[in-house]
Design a protein around this motif. Structure first.
Motif, short mmCIF file in Angstrom:
data_model
loop_
_atom_site.label_atom_id
_atom_site.label_comp_id
_atom_site.label_asym_id
_atom_site.label_seq_id
_atom_site.Cartn_x
_atom_site.Cartn_y
_atom_site.Cartn_z
N LYS A 13 0.82 -1.22 0.00
CA LYS A 13 0.00 0.00 0.00
C LYS A 13 0.86 1.27 0.00
O LYS A 13 0.56 2.25 0.67
N SER A 113 -5.05 2.99 4.77
CA SER A 113 -5.20 2.66 3.36
C SER A 113 -5.34 1.15 3.17
O SER A 113 -6.19 0.68 2.40
N ALA A 114 -4.53 0.38 3.90
CA ALA A 114 -4.60 -1.08 3.79
C ALA A 114 -5.95 -1.59 4.28
O ALA A 114 -6.56 -2.47 3.65
#
Length: 292
Positions: A13, A113-114
């Motif tokens: 990511k 984000s992940a």
């Protein structure tokens, strides 16, 4: 038979997909179509991610067609997470002259984000970000998807030091710089690899752009679960990419994710603080902005 003379080892990511796609436009670069073979950590990732290559002959075969290319490599983000196993096997199969590339992102932003990526793509992620963070160690012990290791994959310092200690040529990129100016970052990569840095690359597209979620749980179930609707989609769009990358579906059935809760951000900064400070000393880079 050719084997890699460079590896992009992570972090997940952190725009590694975009990097891969930009790098493969260079006429002197060969990277296999199978991104993320994870061969050097196959024992660690087996049955915990969707795809991996664990047979040496299969791995070697990935580089068929690389004849005449000056820079031959692959990109597997788990090489940074499982750095001890990766380094041991990389040295065994490729020696210590192989060039190591890595791109590092603010671990707090990387974690969120992940989570958003997994929440959109994996029906097993049923929890809020905060609950998922609390479940991380339990999930690792239970052999859940490794991509749910939202915090631990952002602990870079020991991994970076180990790569610097074991390889003569290590090139570190920074995610924020890559997003601001991919042309300059790629020129640095190409120079590091000893190939023409002035080759024209199309930077107009970004891959795996995040920040989206399904508009409601029913839509998420329809698109992510193994049901009649999903099977019908695959029949109707047999050669299309997945639902998430179908522009019509993302435009009409997805929306922007909410910003991370301030309290959660502060907890994550506290969790990562010592590792960030250690990484700053190792790399000589001021990372104070990661602590804000």
């Amino acid at each position: 038979m050719a084997l890699p003379n460079f590896l992009l080892v992570g972090a997940g990511k952190s725009a590694t997909r975009s990097l891969y796609n930009y790098m493969t436009q260079h006429p002197q670069v060969f990277m296999p179509k199978v991104k993320e073979p994870q061969f050097f950590v196959a024992d660690e990732v087996r049955n915990r991610i969707q795809k991996w290559v664990e047979n040496y002959d299969q791995y070697e075969k990935l580089f068929d067609g690389s004849a005449g290319k000056k820079a031959i490599g692959e990109a597997s983000v788990m090489y940074l997470f499982f750095y001890k196993q990766a380094i041991e096997n990389i040295r065994k199969y490729l020696g210590d002259d192989v060039r190591i590339l890595m791109i590092l992102r603010n671990p707090v932003e990387r974690a969120y984000s992940a989570y958003n990526f997994v929440h959109v793509n994996n029906p097993d992620e049923k929890y809020s970000f905060e609950d998922a963070l609390a479940l991380e160690e339990e999930r690792f012990a239970n052999h859940a998807s490794l991509f749910m290791q939202y915090k631990s994959m952002g602990l870079y310092a020991d991994a970076v030091k180990a790569y610097l200690d074991n390889f003569r040529n290590v090139h570190i990129m920074w995610y924020d710089e890559f997003r601001r100016n991919p042309q300059e970052v790629l020129k640095g990569v190409f120079t590091f690899l000893g190939i023409d840095p002035e080759v024209s690359i199309d930077y107009s597209r970004q891959w795996n752009k995040g920040g989206k979620k399904w508009k409601n749980p029913v839509l998420r179930w329809l698109f992510m679960s193994d049901n009649i609707f999903k099977k019908g989609y695959k029949l109707f769009f047999p050669k299309r990419q997945g639902v998430r990358t179908n522009e019509f579906f993302t435009k009409n059935f997805m929306e922007q994710t909410e910003p991370m809760k301030p309290a959660t951000r502060q907890k994550l900064i506290a969790f990562f603080r010592s590792d960030i400070e250690k990484l700053s000393k190792i790399t000589g880079r001021n990372l104070d902005n990661w602590l804000q």
